[in-house]
Design an enzyme around this catalytic site. Structure first.
Site, short mmCIF file in Angstrom:
data_model
loop_
_atom_site.label_atom_id
_atom_site.label_comp_id
_atom_site.label_asym_id
_atom_site.label_seq_id
_atom_site.Cartn_x
_atom_site.Cartn_y
_atom_site.Cartn_z
N GLY A 59 0.80 -1.21 0.00
CA GLY A 59 0.00 0.00 0.00
C GLY A 59 0.83 1.26 0.00
O GLY A 59 0.38 2.31 -0.45
N ASP A 80 0.75 -0.80 11.36
CA ASP A 80 0.48 -1.71 10.24
C ASP A 80 1.22 -3.04 10.43
O ASP A 80 2.00 -3.47 9.59
CB ASP A 80 0.90 -1.06 8.92
CG ASP A 80 0.18 -1.68 7.72
OD1 ASP A 80 -0.84 -2.37 7.93
OD2 ASP A 80 0.64 -1.48 6.58
#
Length: 694
Positions: A376, A498
């Site tokens: 991402g 994350d």
């Protein structure tokens, strides 16, 4: 009569001869023992050596250490994150004895006012320093043994980097170390000249000039004196007043037999450390070094080219040889190819910035054959720096706004100072046009998700079946240790935001290292301040993020819990059931638990090669960490204690909170999360009925 008298005389003669022989033999033995004792004592107390240059020497060398053709002892050669040791081969009996040493050194840095770590003269019980870190520990110790009395290490450090962890007073100091890089005494580098005035004069250790050091230890009083001075090419004399003087009995530190040598490391700044001459003696002053015979320090340390030189020199060359218009166009295109964004405030971060040209060449122009992965945040490429051949991983991250960029780069540089075996080391950055390039150390075995969820193109090497139970449990414990460091032990609290299998990389020993910490902050800096942007990956997001959009250490704990279940079960956080409906991994594990078949949730590719009780403990820890209520989740230090068996996992009992939990998730603004995964509504009845007994 004659025969009798003769026999008596023979007996008397033999007796006298025998007595004389015994006396002589005893005398010879006593004299021999005395000679041997004197020889041994003289050999121990009088051991000494002197090297005025090192051509033909035979030290124990390791790491980057070598002897140059000119006779210099080179401890480091400018390569980043390397250490070097040069150790005298003969073990010495120093315990309780006086000893003295002198040496001439020089430190060369690629930058005029910034250097890597310095040099240390050390006494240690072993020649094996392979476990030492090639960063702020000067190649002597590491984060786990620093300060341990069992090290039995004495050192004098010439340190050119200020490290708050060791309470360094400056980036140009001399310190006396005992079993730790926290010095028992230290002071700024300098000397007291014998000119009648005697005022302190500063010396810059990275001045590219040779300097001489004297270290003296008195065995009777425990007095340690350290003297520093510029190299006197005429006399090689020392100042009368020492720079440092402290009383510390080394008889409890130095073992009966010890080795003496030098250690150095480079860290993240290209530097070279040299020893020009060395002398040592036990029981008396070190022999004088013949300074006239010392080799010269090199003067050709290649420094990074400035932006101005990259522009001026090509233009001057083009004007000089009268290149045609076509050549000028090609030259301009080449400059644009490597152009970067540089602003005045980045000067202070210079050593942590890589040139785009070096990164471009390292990755062969960011070719697809060097592509390691896509996430991402951007693409990651493998590369090797042109000069040092150091293996790196380069992540290209897009950014379209200058808002907060200075603060973000400052955080990158700050994060680059983190040192933990379970964190991927962030080496530096580069900015160019609309992208930011982050440079990490390269992990040879890639990301963990390729082993847990192998694809056909991954080949046979990355097969989930090869990731055995010991590897999986070791990776989980390692990431837990890394999160403890981020949450509690570093100078700032760092929330990762994350945590997932694709952000866990495996080094050559299959040890897990957490990467991409701090990257989520880039989204905060570049996003519109008026909008709310949830950072993370669906499946790992804690329920409360839906309302607050803020990450905390407890949202990290939630993501870690899902990560634990993923590693043990070998399944992704969001699964598909037999009806192709989406199902949360945590719900699936809870379903097994409620049916009394928790151990059946373990990855079938392990083929039963694991301990059932241990597997159940780890799965329960994963469920406890991923509990929907933040206050029910443990801290990461507790998690590691559960995994190590130091503390029992808290009992989980039915609490009939299904409807309350569903109302909680809706009130917290996470309706979209529930609607995206309808199975969560059904399974919340089973999951939320397992609440920590508090």
């Amino acid at each position: 009569m004659y025969a009798t008298t003769s026999a008596w005389l023979d007996r008397e003669t033999r007796s006298e001869v025998t007595t004389m022989s015994a006396n002589k033999l005893a005398l010879i033995l006593v004299v021999g023992l005395l000679i041997n004792l004197v020889a041994r004592t003289a050999g121990d107390d009088g051991h000494q050596f002197v090297y005025s240059g090192f051509a033909g020497s035979s030290f124990l060398l390791d790491g980057a250490a070598s002897v140059t053709g000119s006779g210099l002892l080179e401890l480091t050669n400018g390569t980043l994150r390397l250490k070097g040791h040069a150790i005298y081969r003969t073990p010495l009996r120093l315990r309780g004895r006086s000893f003295s040493s002198s040496f001439v050194f020089g430190i060369l840095s690629a930058y005029p006012d910034v250097s890597a770590n310095g040099i240390a003269l050390f006494v240690a019980p072993t020649t094996n320093l392979s476990g030492a870190m090639a960063a702020q520990y000067i190649g002597l110790l590491n984060s786990s043994n620093n300060g341990n009395a069992t090290n039995h290490v004495f050192a004098v450090e010439l340190d050119t980097m200020q490290n708050n962890e060791f309470r360094d007073l400056s980036d140009n100091h001399v310190g006396i170390d005992v079993n730790s890089l926290v010095s028992v005494n230290s002071t700024d580098a300098g000397y007291y000249p014998d000119d009648g005035n005697g005022e302190f004069r500063n010396l810059t250790l990275i001045s590219h000039e040779a300097m001489q050091v004297w270290v003296d230890y008195e065995g009777g009083t425990g007095r340690i004196n350290v003297t520093l001075a510029p190299l006197n090419l005429k006399t090689g004399s020392r100042p009368a007043r020492p720079l440092l003087s402290v009383v510390h009995d080394l008889s409890a530190v130095i073992p009966d037999t010890a080795y003496i040598g030098f250690s150095s490391s480079t860290g993240l700044v290209s530097s070279r450390h040299y020893i020009l001459g060395w002398s040592f003696a036990v029981g008396g002053p070190a022999p004088a070094i013949d300074v006239a015979r010392l080799p010269k320090l090199p003067r050709d340390f290649q420094k990074p080219r400035s932006k101005a030189m990259e522009v001026i020199l090509p233009i001057a060359t083009a004007a000089l040889v009268l290149l045609t218009g076509t050549a000028l166009v090609l030259l301009r295109r080449r400059q644009l190819r490597y152009s970067e964004l540089r602003e005045d405030w980045e000067v202070e971060f210079g050593p942590h910035r890589f040139s785009y040209k070096d990164l471009f060449r390292a990755t062969e122009g960011f070719k697809n054959k060097n592509l390691l992965g896509v996430g991402g945040f951007g693409k990651v490429y493998r590369g090797a720096l042109p000069a040092s051949k150091c293996q790196i991983a380069v992540k290209r991250v897009s950014h379209s706004s200058k808002q907060g960029m200075k603060e973000f780069v400052a955080e990158i540089v700050s994060i680059g100072r983190m040192q933990h075996p379970n964190l991927v080391q962030l080496l530096g950055y580069c900015r160019r046009k609309g992208e930011l390039l982050l440079v990490y150390e390269y992990m040879s075995n890639g990301s963990l998700d390729k082993y847990l969820h192998p694809q056909p193109q991954d080949g046979d090497k990355q097969n989930g079946a090869t990731l055995n139970w010991a590897h999986r449990l070791g990776i989980i414990k390692g990431i837990a240790s890394g999160l403890i460091y981020l949450h509690e032990e570093w100078e700032k609290v760092v929330v990762h935001r994350d945590i997932k299998a694709s952000n866990v990389l495996l080094d050559a020993g299959m040890n897990g290292r957490l990467g991409d910490f701090g990257l989520a902050m880039l989204y905060d800096h570049t996003a519109d301040p008026e909008t709310s942007h949830v950072v993370g990956t669906i499946g790992y997001l804690a329920p409360e993020i839906g309302r607050t959009s803020k990450a905390t250490i407890l949202t990290d704990v939630f993501a870690f819990g899902i990560f634990v279940l993923e590693v043990i079960c070998g399944k992704k956080p969001i699964m598909q059931d037999s009806k192709d409906d989406q199902l949360m991994l945590a719900d699936w594990v809870v379903g097994h638990w409620s049916r009394g078949s928790l151990v059946e949730a373990v990855d079938t590719r392990l083929q039963g090669e694991y301990d059932d009780d241990e597997a159940c403990v780890v799965l329960k820890v994963g469920l406890l960490c991923s509990h929907p209520f933040p206050e029910a989740r443990p801290a990461m230090r507790q998690v590691l204690q559960y995994l190590n068996g130091d503390m029992p996992v808290p009992e989980l009992v039915p609490a009939h909170l299904s409807l309350q939990m569903l109302a909680f998730m809706q009130n917290e603004g996470f309706d979209s999360y529930i609607m995206s995964y309808p199975s969560s509504v059904e399974s919340v009845n089973s999951f939320t009925s397992l609440v920590q007994q508090r």
